[in-house]
Scaffold this active site. Structure first.
Site, mmCIF file in Angstrom:
data_model
loop_
_atom_site.group_PDB
_atom_site.id
_atom_site.type_symbol
_atom_site.label_atom_id
_atom_site.label_comp_id
_atom_site.label_asym_id
_atom_site.label_seq_id
_atom_site.Cartn_x
_atom_site.Cartn_y
_atom_site.Cartn_z
ATOM 1 N N ALA A 60 -11.969 18.435 -7.943
ATOM 2 C CA ALA A 60 -11.064 17.460 -7.317
ATOM 3 C C ALA A 60 -11.875 16.630 -6.327
ATOM 4 O O ALA A 60 -13.023 16.961 -6.018
ATOM 5 C CB ALA A 60 -9.939 18.177 -6.580
ATOM 6 N N LYS A 61 -11.326 15.572 -5.854
ATOM 7 C CA LYS A 61 -11.955 14.791 -4.779
ATOM 8 C C LYS A 61 -10.868 13.957 -4.121
ATOM 9 O O LYS A 61 -9.858 13.637 -4.759
ATOM 10 C CB LYS A 61 -13.029 13.859 -5.350
ATOM 11 C CG LYS A 61 -14.059 13.452 -4.333
ATOM 12 C CD LYS A 61 -15.099 14.537 -4.158
ATOM 13 C CE LYS A 61 -16.169 14.160 -3.170
ATOM 14 N NZ LYS A 61 -17.247 15.155 -3.165
#
Ligand code: NAD
Length: 446
Positions: free
Chosen positions: A131-132
């Site tokens: 994720a980011k």
């Protein structure tokens, strides 16, 4: 001079106003960041006997949240900011990835960085997905109170989709342990007390010993393992490092401690060069006390561009994305590039360098030390039992050595470069987990 003594060089860097930190386009102007990442992915997919459904599905993130965060500014007006959280894949474990505060944050690059996290956690073999996140803001124009309100507002918007077993943010450019502590606190207000919701926290508030140095330490382990295959030691080589923040300064210090000759370093303010080798502890002290390594006066000052052309054996990009591109790649004299930064090399430059025989230690392997110790922090939070720094460093070394060996083995077996091998290894691990969960997309392979 800064007021007060910062704890780290990156703190110093955060505190001082200065030139724009606009990242060099990761695209070199031809492709978007996610297209570049997917181009690397496509090359690796060719090695694997997998249904095309995997590639189609894994090119696209699972979930993307775009949210407006409105806060009161100190001057009585209000500010509205756009924040993102992109969750790419969680077949191997909860989503995991950093949170960036920078004026250039935009969805396309966040997607690319989220995807890279899926592959990085798989290569280093920690039980997380990718994720980011980020908020488009210039943190240096906001006061600490404004930044806290912004962070709290962002947590208010996403607290339902993060959690110790859902998605675990961490620091990235423009954020540090301070913001992670605020996230932990606000998540506690909204949901429940759960330090494992976020990693990279201060050591005094549920953080892990050794997290600050982890990415640089992992980078040095990766370089060491690679040099062994060339019959060399860390102390045999000369190094040039772009970026003197968390990753760059730790890499420099650890290489210096190992007897390596660090001949050039840079930050956003400038670069310094000494062919005889820099006194890195002194350079670090200069950076700590003045906010920039370029203020070190016992070495020659060079431009940021000249750094690429410095005579050295190993070049370490440890700043922005897209810096090794068709313009800078031809200047590089090093025979090894160790990617401390995320996505520093465009596919065109990657190809050109490999044709010249340059070995690239890919980001999803080389800088995986950070997420590895983030995983250790998460484990310690869940165990409610902190580990000694020596245990953290020992286990980090084990992980990096094992991952390098697995990538090298894949590269030798398939006769491909280390990046393609790392992506292929990661894809095969993600695909296996996906199948084992019962999501067997290829009915012919049941
Ligand atoms: P940081 O903010 O601590 O440091 C960034 C450094 O880059 C600073 O020294 C800054 O002056 C320098 N810089 C900025 N623009 C520059 C330019 N144009 N030329 C030269 N130097 C420039 O950030 P960091 O945490 O060290 O992250 C650096 C890179 O490593 C990023 O790509 C990040 O995504 C990646 N990374 C970081 C971690 C981590 O644990 N911090 C983990 C994996 C990857």
């Amino acid at each position: 001079m800064l007021e007060g003594q910062p704890d780290t060089v990156s703190d110093a860097y955060d505190q001082r106003p200065g030139p724009d930190l606009t990242p060099v386009s990761a695209t070199g102007g031809t492709m978007s960041a996610i297209d570049e990442t997917n181009a690397y992915l496509a090359k690796a997919f060719k090695l694997l006997d997998l249904s095309s459904r995997f590639e189609i599905a894994l090119r696209t993130p699972s979930r993307e949240v775009r949210t407006e965060v409105i806060i009161d500014l100190d001057d009585g007006t209000f500010g509205n900011f756009i924040g993102y959280r992109v969750q790419h894949d969680n077949s191997r474990g909860p989503f995991k990835g950093g949170l960036r505060y920078h004026q250039e944050v935009e969805l396309d690059e966040v997607r690319s960085l989220a995807s890279l996290m899926t592959w990085k956690t798989a290569v280093i073999d920690v039980p997380f997905g990718g994720a980011k996140g980020g908020i488009a803001c210039d943190p240096r124009t906001l006061s600490v109170r404004e930044l806290r309100r912004l962070t709290m507002g962002f947590v208010d918007a996403i607290h339902d989709i993060i959690g110790p077993y859902i998605d675990i943010p961490a620091p990235d450019m423009g954020t540090s342990g301070r913001e992670m502590a605020w996230i932990m606190d606000q998540y506690g207000q909204r949901q429940r007390f759960a330090p494992a919701v976020v990693t990279g926290k201060p050591v005094t508030l549920f953080g892990s010993a050794g997290r600050d140095a982890a990415t640089g330490r992992g980078t040095v382990f990766c370089i060491r393992e690679h040099l062994k295959t060339e019959g060399k030691k860390l102390s045999d080589c000369r190094y040039a490092i772009q970026g003197f923040g968390n990753v760059g300064s730790w890499t420099a210090r650890l290489l210096h401690e190992a007897g390596g000759k660090v001949v050039a370093v840079s930050d956003v303010y400038g670069a310094i060069h000494d062919p005889a080798g820099l006194d890195i502890p002194a350079v670090y002290e200069t950076a700590r006390s003045t906010g920039s390594c370029s203020n070190y006066s016992a070495a020659r000052t060079i431009s940021g561009d000249e750094l690429f052309a410095v005579d050295c054996d190993v070049f370490v990009p440890a700043a922005l994305g897209g810096v090794i591109n068709s313009r800078t790649a031809p200047q590089i004299k090093a025979s090894v590039i160790a990617e401390g930064a995320n996505h520093p090399t465009t596919p065109e430059a990657d190809e050109a360098l490999r044709q010249r025989g340059v070995v690239l230690l890919p980001d999803i392997l080389c800088n995986a030390g950070g997420v590895t110790v983030s995983y250790f922090e998460w484990v310690q939070n869940i165990q409610e039992y902190p580990w000694d720094e020596s245990v953290v460093n020992e286990r980090l070394e084990e992980k990096m050595v094992k991952a390098y060996a697995a990538v090298r083995e894949m590269a030798n077996k398939e006769r491909v470069d280390l990046r393609t091998a790392a992506f292929a290894l990661a894809i095969s691990r993600v695909a296996r987990a996906t199948e084992q969960r019962g999501w067997a997309w290829d009915e012919n392979k049941d």
